[in-house]
Design a protein around this motif. Sequence first.
Motif, PDB file in Angstrom:
ATOM      1  N   VAL A 166       0.883  -1.343   0.074  1.00 54.37           N
ATOM      2  CA  VAL A 166       0.029  -0.021   0.154  1.00 54.37           C
ATOM      3  C   VAL A 166       1.022   1.301  -0.038  1.00 54.37           C
ATOM      4  N   CYS A 167       1.935   1.347   0.801  1.00 57.09           N
ATOM      5  CA  CYS A 167       2.873   2.154   0.902  1.00 57.09           C
ATOM      6  C   CYS A 167       3.508   2.703  -0.511  1.00 57.09           C
ATOM      7  N   HIS A 168       3.756   1.537  -1.009  1.00 55.03           N
ATOM      8  CA  HIS A 168       4.212   1.748  -2.667  1.00 55.03           C
ATOM      9  C   HIS A 168       3.490   2.320  -3.375  1.00 55.03           C
ATOM     10  N   ASP A 169       2.071   2.030  -3.345  1.00 55.08           N
ATOM     11  CA  ASP A 169       1.210   2.553  -4.192  1.00 55.08           C
ATOM     12  C   ASP A 169       0.845   4.053  -4.122  1.00 55.08           C
ATOM     13  N   VAL A 170       0.949   4.601  -2.796  1.00 55.39           N
ATOM     14  CA  VAL A 170       0.692   5.840  -2.465  1.00 55.39           C
ATOM     15  C   VAL A 170       2.063   6.836  -2.545  1.00 55.39           C
ATOM     16  N   ASP A 179       8.093 -11.506  -1.189  1.00 53.15           N
ATOM     17  CA  ASP A 179       8.314 -10.447  -0.909  1.00 53.15           C
ATOM     18  C   ASP A 179       7.233  -9.144  -1.278  1.00 53.15           C
ATOM     19  N   ALA A 180       7.664  -8.025  -0.873  1.00 57.37           N
ATOM     20  CA  ALA A 180       6.513  -7.091  -1.349  1.00 57.37           C
ATOM     21  C   ALA A 180       6.046  -7.155  -2.651  1.00 57.37           C
ATOM     22  N   HIS A 181       6.859  -7.227  -3.741  1.00 55.08           N
ATOM     23  CA  HIS A 181       6.525  -7.296  -5.207  1.00 55.08           C
ATOM     24  C   HIS A 181       5.700  -8.632  -5.320  1.00 55.08           C
ATOM     25  N   GLY A 182       5.637  -9.477  -4.488  1.00 57.51           N
ATOM     26  CA  GLY A 182       4.961 -10.941  -4.818  1.00 57.51           C
ATOM     27  C   GLY A 182       3.701 -10.801  -3.979  1.00 57.51           C
ATOM     28  N   ILE A 183       3.624  -9.979  -3.071  1.00 57.21           N
ATOM     29  CA  ILE A 183       2.732 -10.379  -1.978  1.00 57.21           C
ATOM     30  C   ILE A 183       1.170 -10.196  -2.561  1.00 57.21           C
ATOM     31  N   LEU A 184       0.820  -9.523  -3.617  1.00 56.86           N
ATOM     32  CA  LEU A 184      -0.435  -9.144  -4.464  1.00 56.86           C
ATOM     33  C   LEU A 184      -0.767 -10.681  -4.733  1.00 56.86           C
ATOM     34  N   PRO A 185      -0.305 -11.098  -5.749  1.00 61.22           N
ATOM     35  CA  PRO A 185      -0.721 -12.585  -6.165  1.00 61.22           C
ATOM     36  C   PRO A 185      -0.536 -13.558  -5.245  1.00 61.22           C
TER      37      PRO A 185
END
Length: 236
Positions: A24-28, A182-188
């Motif tokens: 979420v932090c990365h997105d905002v 990691d944070a890059h793969g957390i969404l899937p």
Amino acid sequence: MSSPNSPTLTLDGLDLAALLCSRVCHDVISPVGAIVNGLEVLEDDQDESMRVFALELIGKSARQASARLKFARIAFGAAGSAGASIDLADAEGVAKGMFSDDKTKLTWSAPQALFPKNKVKLLLNLVMIATTAIPRGGAIDAVVSGDGEAPTFVLKAKGSHARIPPHVEELMAGSPESGTVDAHGILPFYAGLVARAAAMDVRFAIQDDEVTITAAPTVIEASDEASGEGSDTAQA
């Protein structure tokens, strides 16, 4: 294909929360940073054209940050936690808000209805996964059919250099090749958790420049049913 079977990797609550917060932090962070830059220009620059530019930048970035937070509130958070359902119209609103100023266009076709929370969360996470299937932008068509108890989601992502996102299938199955996430793969990875909680199976297919993501109720294999019947017969 995401598997309904037990994943090989599990995260404890603290690690899962930390990785989702990082996402979420990365997105905002980008639109928030742009707002700060715009405010600095307003404070330091008296040139009228630059001030107009700064105000436009602040407005656009504020809308982006707001849209991304509204999306995350439903897709990752506990929005509507007082109930077990989410209005698909609300899901459509936050999904389209993510693409208002983007190179990717979203079309949405769904009934006006309340759907179980986890199914709506899965749908929104699949929309975001679909964006990674067309890294150069394009069009995403999301179609929801059926009722809330047994829906089908079909998302078609079409654009130049379309591809099934790397490692997405094993991450959704909870079995990343690296053994970690990691944070890059957390969404899937999170989408796979939600899919299993919603008792839905997700499949990916590609043809030419179009990736299709299909989510449907998990089907119990006939062999499992037969073995169950056999056990009942034996007990009888």
